[in-house]
Motif scaffolding. Sequence first.
Motif, PDB file in Angstrom:
ATOM      1  N   GLU A   6      28.788 128.191  20.117  1.00 42.92           N
ATOM      2  CA  GLU A   6      28.084 126.919  20.323  1.00 42.92           C
ATOM      3  C   GLU A   6      28.888 125.951  21.195  1.00 42.92           C
ATOM      4  N   LEU A   7      29.353 126.444  22.322  1.00 48.23           N
ATOM      5  CA  LEU A   7      30.174 125.640  23.223  1.00 48.23           C
ATOM      6  C   LEU A   7      29.302 124.718  24.061  1.00 48.23           C
ATOM      7  N   THR A   8      29.655 123.429  24.080  1.00 48.15           N
ATOM      8  CA  THR A   8      28.938 122.467  24.918  1.00 48.15           C
ATOM      9  C   THR A   8      29.932 121.715  25.798  1.00 48.15           C
ATOM     10  N   SER A   9      29.438 121.270  26.948  1.00 52.35           N
ATOM     11  CA  SER A   9      30.263 120.510  27.882  1.00 52.35           C
ATOM     12  C   SER A   9      29.351 119.612  28.700  1.00 52.35           C
ATOM     13  N   ALA A  10      29.888 118.486  29.151  1.00 53.17           N
ATOM     14  CA  ALA A  10      29.070 117.538  29.914  1.00 53.17           C
ATOM     15  C   ALA A  10      29.930 116.793  30.918  1.00 53.17           C
ATOM     16  N   TYR A  11      29.285 116.376  32.022  1.00 55.80           N
ATOM     17  CA  TYR A  11      29.877 115.446  32.977  1.00 55.80           C
ATOM     18  C   TYR A  11      29.111 114.142  32.818  1.00 55.80           C
ATOM     19  N   GLY A  12      29.778 113.156  32.203  1.00 55.17           N
ATOM     20  CA  GLY A  12      29.061 111.912  31.922  1.00 55.17           C
ATOM     21  C   GLY A  12      27.906 112.192  30.974  1.00 55.17           C
ATOM     22  N   ARG A  13      26.722 111.804  31.373  1.00 55.47           N
ATOM     23  CA  ARG A  13      25.549 112.035  30.540  1.00 55.47           C
ATOM     24  C   ARG A  13      24.858 113.364  30.838  1.00 55.47           C
ATOM     25  N   LYS A  14      25.311 114.043  31.871  1.00 52.28           N
ATOM     26  CA  LYS A  14      24.676 115.302  32.257  1.00 52.28           C
ATOM     27  C   LYS A  14      25.253 116.458  31.448  1.00 52.28           C
ATOM     28  N   GLN A  15      24.416 117.094  30.648  1.00 52.69           N
ATOM     29  CA  GLN A  15      24.833 118.224  29.835  1.00 52.69           C
ATOM     30  C   GLN A  15      24.909 119.474  30.721  1.00 52.69           C
ATOM     31  N   ILE A  16      26.059 120.143  30.722  1.00 52.71           N
ATOM     32  CA  ILE A  16      26.252 121.331  31.549  1.00 52.71           C
ATOM     33  C   ILE A  16      26.126 122.602  30.708  1.00 52.71           C
ATOM     34  N   LEU A  17      26.942 122.721  29.669  1.00 51.70           N
ATOM     35  CA  LEU A  17      26.846 123.852  28.749  1.00 51.70           C
ATOM     36  C   LEU A  17      26.114 123.404  27.497  1.00 51.70           C
ATOM     37  N   GLN A  18      25.139 124.196  27.072  1.00 54.02           N
ATOM     38  CA  GLN A  18      24.290 123.781  25.961  1.00 54.02           C
ATOM     39  C   GLN A  18      24.260 124.858  24.874  1.00 54.02           C
TER      40      GLN A  18
END
Length: 231
Positions: A6-18
């Motif tokens: 369940e890895l998540t990542s974001a740049y600012g408000r933009k979700q990259i990994l969901q």
Amino acid sequence: MITVTELTSAYGRKQILQGVSFTAQRGECVGIVGANGCGKSTLLSVLAGTLKPRSGQVLYYGKAAWSDAGNGRMHEDKEVIRRMTGYVPQEDPLIPELSVYDNLRLWYPDKGTLRRELEQGFLNLLGLGEFSAKQVHKLSGGMKKRVSIGIAMASTPPILLLDEPSAALDLICKEDIRRYLQIYLERKGTVVITTHEESELDLCSTLYVMKEGRLHQVDNRLRGEGLTGRM
């Protein structure tokens, strides 16, 4: 030997990994394909410890490289990542004014180990001994990529992370890299690779399509329009 949950990542408000999850065992090659900007490079950067995830967990050989520290914070174990992984990004990490040998010397623990690797180890398999005295800025793109792989192998890691290693290389270099990866897998190393090269896809025992920050497993024999249609 790799467990991603369940890895998540974001740049600012933009979700990259969901919510990316997958596993990989010793001697297994996991391939990831997808359109530009879908999150492939972000995922490898997180796995290599160069980018902080927002949430989730990454285990290498049962040891937590990234884990939830509570209160929205992530804990990174840099020593686990350093010992367990070698990372080859799309952009090479080389110092152009130095020779190939001097670039390698910055990463290898001692001269004796480096000399042995150039003479009879993985660096020899990569053909680096033949041009170790050359300055990096005089090398072709394929030669630079070989040096980058050599640097990633400095600590003989059990896990190799490769972000499109054969992009823009000639056919001979692509085949050399593919052959090297085959040997690494036969020696029970684990590879996670982003690629669109069919010769590299042929190495993959597990294949995923990344779309909108999520991984979708597909038949590892899928190629051509069948594969691009899933992207």
